[in-house]
Write an enzyme that holds these catalytic residues in place. Sequence first.
Site, PDB file in Angstrom:
ATOM      1  N   ASN A   9      62.278  49.547  10.639  1.00  0.00           N
ATOM      2  CA  ASN A   9      62.939  49.566   9.336  1.00  0.00           C
ATOM      3  C   ASN A   9      63.790  48.296   9.294  1.00  0.00           C
ATOM      4  O   ASN A   9      64.871  48.242   9.864  1.00  0.00           O
ATOM      5  CB  ASN A   9      63.811  50.829   9.229  1.00  0.00           C
ATOM      6  CG  ASN A   9      64.514  50.925   7.891  1.00  0.00           C
ATOM      7  OD1 ASN A   9      64.370  50.053   7.024  1.00  0.00           O
ATOM      8  ND2 ASN A   9      65.282  51.981   7.712  1.00  0.00           N
ATOM      9  N   ARG A  92      58.897  50.936   7.373  1.00  0.00           N
ATOM     10  CA  ARG A  92      59.455  51.447   6.127  1.00  0.00           C
ATOM     11  C   ARG A  92      59.485  50.281   5.148  1.00  0.00           C
ATOM     12  O   ARG A  92      60.088  49.240   5.431  1.00  0.00           O
ATOM     13  CB  ARG A  92      60.866  51.950   6.363  1.00  0.00           C
ATOM     14  CG  ARG A  92      61.489  52.469   5.102  1.00  0.00           C
ATOM     15  CD  ARG A  92      62.893  52.917   5.378  1.00  0.00           C
ATOM     16  NE  ARG A  92      63.430  53.582   4.218  1.00  0.00           N
ATOM     17  CZ  ARG A  92      64.679  53.938   4.108  1.00  0.00           C
ATOM     18  NH1 ARG A  92      65.515  53.727   5.077  1.00  0.00           N
ATOM     19  NH2 ARG A  92      65.092  54.531   3.019  1.00  0.00           N
ATOM     20  N   HIS A 180      64.259  57.170  -1.280  1.00  0.00           N
ATOM     21  CA  HIS A 180      64.501  58.068  -0.142  1.00  0.00           C
ATOM     22  C   HIS A 180      63.300  58.988   0.052  1.00  0.00           C
ATOM     23  O   HIS A 180      63.419  60.111   0.546  1.00  0.00           O
ATOM     24  CB  HIS A 180      65.770  58.931  -0.323  1.00  0.00           C
ATOM     25  CG  HIS A 180      67.049  58.155  -0.234  1.00  0.00           C
ATOM     26  ND1 HIS A 180      68.135  58.396  -1.044  1.00  0.00           N
ATOM     27  CD2 HIS A 180      67.410  57.140   0.592  1.00  0.00           C
ATOM     28  CE1 HIS A 180      69.113  57.558  -0.728  1.00  0.00           C
ATOM     29  NE2 HIS A 180      68.693  56.781   0.257  1.00  0.00           N
ATOM     30  N   ARG A 238      78.102  51.884  -3.429  1.00  0.00           N
ATOM     31  CA  ARG A 238      77.458  51.746  -4.749  1.00  0.00           C
ATOM     32  C   ARG A 238      77.996  52.820  -5.694  1.00  0.00           C
ATOM     33  O   ARG A 238      78.256  53.943  -5.252  1.00  0.00           O
ATOM     34  CB  ARG A 238      75.938  51.913  -4.604  1.00  0.00           C
ATOM     35  CG  ARG A 238      75.267  50.774  -3.855  1.00  0.00           C
ATOM     36  CD  ARG A 238      73.810  51.067  -3.553  1.00  0.00           C
ATOM     37  NE  ARG A 238      73.608  51.467  -2.173  1.00  0.00           N
ATOM     38  CZ  ARG A 238      72.484  51.972  -1.688  1.00  0.00           C
ATOM     39  NH1 ARG A 238      71.446  52.145  -2.472  1.00  0.00           N
ATOM     40  NH2 ARG A 238      72.391  52.320  -0.418  1.00  0.00           N
ATOM     41  N   GLU A 376      63.223  60.168   9.039  1.00  0.00           N
ATOM     42  CA  GLU A 376      62.337  59.222   8.340  1.00  0.00           C
ATOM     43  C   GLU A 376      61.434  58.486   9.330  1.00  0.00           C
ATOM     44  O   GLU A 376      60.270  58.218   9.030  1.00  0.00           O
ATOM     45  CB  GLU A 376      63.178  58.218   7.537  1.00  0.00           C
ATOM     46  CG  GLU A 376      63.832  58.847   6.333  1.00  0.00           C
ATOM     47  CD  GLU A 376      65.097  58.133   5.900  1.00  0.00           C
ATOM     48  OE1 GLU A 376      66.109  58.201   6.642  1.00  0.00           O
ATOM     49  OE2 GLU A 376      65.095  57.516   4.831  1.00  0.00           O
TER      50      GLU A 376
END
Length: 392
Positions: A9, A92, A180, A238, A376
Site C-alpha cells: 500500500n 492497493r 474504503h 479532513r 485490507e
Amino acid sequence: MTNAILVFNAGSSSIKFAGYAQTGSAELELLGKGQVEGLRTVARFVCDSPAGERLAEHRWSGPVSHALALDYVIQWIEANAPNIKVTAAGHRVVFGGTSYTAPTRLSDQVVAELDRLIPFFPLHLPHNLAAIRALAEQHPTLPQVACFDNTFHHTLLPVAQWFALPRRMFEQGIRRYGFHGLSYEYIATRLPEYVPAGSRVVVAHLGSGASMCALRDSRSIESTLGFSGLDGLPMGTRPGAIDPGVLLYLMQTQGMDAKAIEKLLYTESGLLGVSGISNDMRDLLTNDDPRAREAIELFTYHIAKQLGALAAVLEGLDAIVFTAGIGEKSPEIRKLVCQRARWLGVRLDEEANARGGPRISTADSSVSAWVIPTDEERMIAIHTQRTLATRG
Ligand code: ADP
C-alpha cells in the site's frame, strides 16, 4: 520452499507491506507486516511478526525513492526468510474508475490506462503507480495485481452514483464512487459469522480516514464517500462533507487557490482543525480541553446522522458494525455513537463494549452492534491469489 504473496500500500510518504504464505490450506498465513515510512524526509524500515514483535528496523540518513524502499523490502525478505519465495505482489490502488470492476492483473497496458486516471486522484494514484512501475522494473517476471479501493462499490444504487450536476459531467466521470472498498469487502466476507443472511447492515470504518457504508445482502448500496476522500464524516485532518459555498467564499474573499484549498481540506481540518490539538483520537479522548470534547462530539454527531441517512436508504436497520483503528479500539466512541442510535433500537451492552465485542449490543437490542476488525491487506492477498489462479 513456501510461496508467498506480498501486499503493498504505497502512499506519498510511506509504503506499507505485508507478506502471506500460500500454505496449501484455504487460509493465507500472515508472515509479517511492516512499512517504510518517512520516504520524503528520513526513511525508516520496520517489520513486525504476526504477534506484533519487532523483527527488524533500518534507518536511512535521508529520503529514499519508492524503488529503493521496495527493493529494500524484497532484499530483506530474501536475506532473512530463505525458505520464502515471493511469487506475486498485490497492490492497493486507490481508484480504478468504472472500467475495473474487479482486481486486475497488471500489464504495461493496464498501468498506462490507470495513468489516465491520475487527474481524479492526483495525491494518491501517482504513488500507487510508482510502486507498481518500480517493482515491474526490478522484478519483470513477478505477477502483480491491482486491487482498487472503489470496486466493491460498483453495486451502489444508481441514484446514489449521481451528483445533481449537469448530466454531461456524469459521463465525464464526475460521479459518486465510494472508497474504503477493500475494508468493507473484508467485513462483508466475515458478516455471515455474525448476522443472518439478508441483514441490512451499516459498517462504520473509523480510522484516520473515516466513512460508512450501507450493505444489503453483503453488497454496498450506499457510501458516505463519493468522488474523493473528502465527503461524508469528519476525519483526522479532513472535514468531511462541507457546504461548497464555503470554498467559493474562501476563494473569492481570501484569495485561496486550489492548492491552498487542497491543503485546508486534506491536512488542516477534521479532528485536528476543530480541536487545534491533534488528529489522533487517543490524544483527544485523554485531553480535558473543551475543544477536544467538541471535536469528539462533532465526530460522533456526524456518524449518528449518517447512520440515520443510511438506515433510510436501507429502509430499516438490522446491524451496525464498527471497524478500523477508532472503531475497533475505542469503547468510548462506540458508546457515544450507540447512545445517539437508541431511537433506531440500538441497546449497548456496556461490558461487552468494554471488552471489545464482537457483539456489543444486549440480547434485547432490536439492532445488533458489533466490533469486527478489518484486514485490507488480507483482502488484497486473497484477491491476488484468486486473480492469478483464474486468469494467471
Ligand atoms: P489508517 O486510516 O491510517 O489505516 P487506522 O484504521 O489504523 O488508520 O486508525 C488510526 C486511528 O485510530 C488513529 O489516528 C487513532 O486516532 C485511532 N486509534 C488507534 N488506537 C486507538 C484507541 N485505543 N482509542 C482511540 N482511537 C484509537
